[in-house]
Design a protein around this motif. Structure first.
Motif, short mmCIF file in Angstrom:
data_model
loop_
_atom_site.label_atom_id
_atom_site.label_comp_id
_atom_site.label_asym_id
_atom_site.label_seq_id
_atom_site.Cartn_x
_atom_site.Cartn_y
_atom_site.Cartn_z
N LEU A 81 0.81 -1.22 0.00
CA LEU A 81 0.00 0.00 0.00
C LEU A 81 0.84 1.27 0.00
O LEU A 81 0.40 2.31 -0.47
N LEU A 82 2.05 1.18 0.54
CA LEU A 82 2.88 2.37 0.71
C LEU A 82 4.06 2.43 -0.26
O LEU A 82 4.99 3.21 -0.06
N GLY A 83 4.04 1.59 -1.29
CA GLY A 83 5.12 1.65 -2.26
C GLY A 83 6.42 1.09 -1.72
O GLY A 83 7.46 1.76 -1.80
N ASP A 84 6.36 -0.12 -1.16
CA ASP A 84 7.53 -0.81 -0.62
C ASP A 84 8.11 -0.12 0.61
O ASP A 84 9.31 -0.24 0.90
N ARG A 85 7.29 0.64 1.33
CA ARG A 85 7.71 1.25 2.58
C ARG A 85 6.95 0.60 3.73
O ARG A 85 5.78 0.26 3.60
N SER A 86 7.60 0.47 4.87
CA SER A 86 6.94 -0.10 6.05
C SER A 86 5.96 0.91 6.65
O SER A 86 6.15 2.12 6.56
N ARG A 87 4.92 0.39 7.28
CA ARG A 87 3.96 1.28 7.94
C ARG A 87 4.59 2.01 9.13
O ARG A 87 4.00 2.94 9.67
N LYS A 88 5.77 1.59 9.57
CA LYS A 88 6.46 2.31 10.63
C LYS A 88 6.74 3.76 10.22
O LYS A 88 6.87 4.64 11.07
N LEU A 89 6.83 3.98 8.91
CA LEU A 89 7.03 5.34 8.43
C LEU A 89 5.87 6.23 8.85
O LEU A 89 6.06 7.43 9.08
N MET A 90 4.67 5.64 8.99
CA MET A 90 3.50 6.40 9.39
C MET A 90 3.43 6.59 10.91
O MET A 90 2.44 7.07 11.44
N VAL A 91 4.49 6.19 11.59
CA VAL A 91 4.70 6.54 13.00
C VAL A 91 5.75 7.63 13.10
O VAL A 91 5.56 8.65 13.77
#
Length: 461
Positions: free
Chosen positions: A36-46
């Motif tokens: 969903l984030l283009g190969d980025r971890s959802r931790k980026l949204m923290v």
């Protein structure tokens, strides 16, 4: 029960399943955060919301340290500076609901809300430095800057809750903590390097700093699809018996302490449940006490004879502990349960007000710093708990609006925590004001004891 589908608008040809539990709640699983984030971890949204929250924290948590210079430079009274902050709090808190309403209807994306918030916050600091008339400063910093900070705050809090529905306590607390200790460097700047000769340049620089940091974070903001749930955690096993080991098993155990909402409540349904209005009243009372402490602690320290180092340090301690405490109680609430942790925090806040007054009467600097520590802890820790409790009770799909309604209680508390607090200090002195603040906090704790998750059937062990 489940059904499969594809969502071409929000994902790229990604298969997902919609699982429906016994209460009729839908969970969308199958899509990983990296897809969903283009190969980025959802931790980026923290981490990105956390950095943005640190940037805007200077508006509230360092303001008390700047008001002396502002009063001298502009010719404002103490009441003028407190009303400027009160209007800022009113607008910052009041922005959450309309911003949530616009976001949930697709009229305002998370990225755009952050960009607009960054620009308005910059304008607020420029107005605070260049507008001498108090009404102009109230409009520029209080109204415009408050709306800007409110857009950033509400967007960051809702973002992390959507991406971590199974562990929102610790994550929300961590992000929310940045809104307090991010102001620490500026507290000392305002106490030691901020005077009538350079205040305009410093405020302009701070505004540019906020603009750059928030806009850079905003570039990567993206909401997950509605009803999204991490695929590695089974949403149907939340009764303390995880279906698998590892991280998913730990998440299932934590969900047993704070089970997900039985369904997605619209704002009207949340209000009619009776729990949202009760949460709103609790926020009004608790936030009022917190804002009172932020607004008057430095002045009280100076009034009882403590030097500028103790005054600044007490506010610095409050700021750091206020922020770190948010992260700690978010983590504890995952283990203890959200409501129990919230009651504990509000009681600590109330007792700390009595302690600050007692330490001031004794002229004990170390005791004063200790109770400033407790006041800072309680005065910030309740915010992420309410932010996590709202989707726990009412679901994630309408959380931007539901939490906007809950958080709007702060706009009322901003009036009696700052402006009316100044009137109470003038009429009753610091003794009466701190006694009243402690009593109000204990009343809020009593209201919080009445909270319960709407629609949840009682579980037997």
């Amino acid at each position: 029960m489940d059904r499969s589908g594809r969502d071409g608008a929000e994902t790229t040809a990604t298969t997902f399943q919609e699982i429906v539990d016994g209460e009729g709640r839908v969970y969308r699983v199958g899509e990983s955060d990296r897809e969903l984030l283009g190969d980025r971890s959802r931790k980026l949204m923290v981490y990105l919301p956390w950095v943005a929250m640190m940037a805007i924290s200077v508006s509230e948590y360092a303001y008390g340290s700047a008001e002396g210079t502002l009063s001298h430079a502009h010719g404002w009274t103490q009441g003028d500076t407190f009303w400027i902050l009160s209007v800022w709090v009113f607008c910052q808190a009041g922005t959450a609901f309309p911003a949530g309403w616009l976001r949930e209807r697709g009229l305002l994306t998370a990225r755009r809300a952050m960009f607009v918030g960054a620009v308005l916050t910059l304008l607020g600091f420029v107005a605070l430095g260049h507008f001498h008339h108090v009404l102009a400063a109230i409009f520029g910093f209080g109204f415009v800057g408050g709306i800007g900070s409110g857009l950033v705050y509400a967007t960051c809090i809702n973002m992390v809750g959507k991406w971590f529905p199974e562990r929102r306590g610790a994550k929300t607390g961590f992000v929310n903590g940045g809104f307090a200790y991010g102001a620490l460097p500026f507290i000392f700047v305002f106490n030691y390097a901020f005077d009538s000769s350079d205040f305009k340049e410093i405020l302009d620089g701070i505004g540019v700093y906020v603009l750059i940091v928030v806009a850079a974070c905003a570039w990567f903001f993206k909401d997950p699809p509605k009803n999204w749930w991490p695929a590695e955690v089974d949403p149907l096993h939340t009764g303390g018996r995880p279906h698998s080991g590892g991280k998913s098993g730990k998440s299932a155990v934590l969900l047993a302490r704070n089970p997900p909402a039985v369904r997605q409540f619209t704002p009207g349904e949340a209000v009619r449940s009776g729990m949202l209005p009760l949460m709103w009243v609790s926020v009004v009372l608790t936030a009022g006490v917190s804002i009172f402490g932020i607004s008057f602690q430095v002045d009280f320290a100076k009034d009882v004879g403590f030097g500028p180092l103790v005054a600044a340090s007490s506010m610095g301690v409050m700021s750091v502990v206020n922020g770190v405490g948010r992260a700690v109680v978010g983590w504890l609430s995952d283990l203890w349960g959200r409501k129990n942790t919230l009651v504990f925090v509000i009681v600590v806040l109330g007792l700390a007000q009595f302690g600050v007054l007692w330490a001031g009467d004794l002229r004990s600097q170390w005791l004063f710093l200790f109770f400033a520590f407790l006041s800072g802890f309680g005065g910030g820790a309740f915010y992420p708990l309410f932010a996590a409790l709202t989707p726990d009770y009412f679901g994630e799909n309408y959380n931007a609006t539901n939490y906007g309604l809950v958080y709007s209680g702060k706009l009322v508390s901003g009036l009696f925590g700052g402006g009316l607090g100044s009137a109470v200090v003038g009429a009753w002195g610091y003794n009466g004001a701190y006694l009243l603040a402690g009593g109000v906090s204990l009343v809020a704790a009593a209201f919080t004891l009445l909270l319960h998750q709407p629609g949840r059937r009682r579980l037997r062990t």
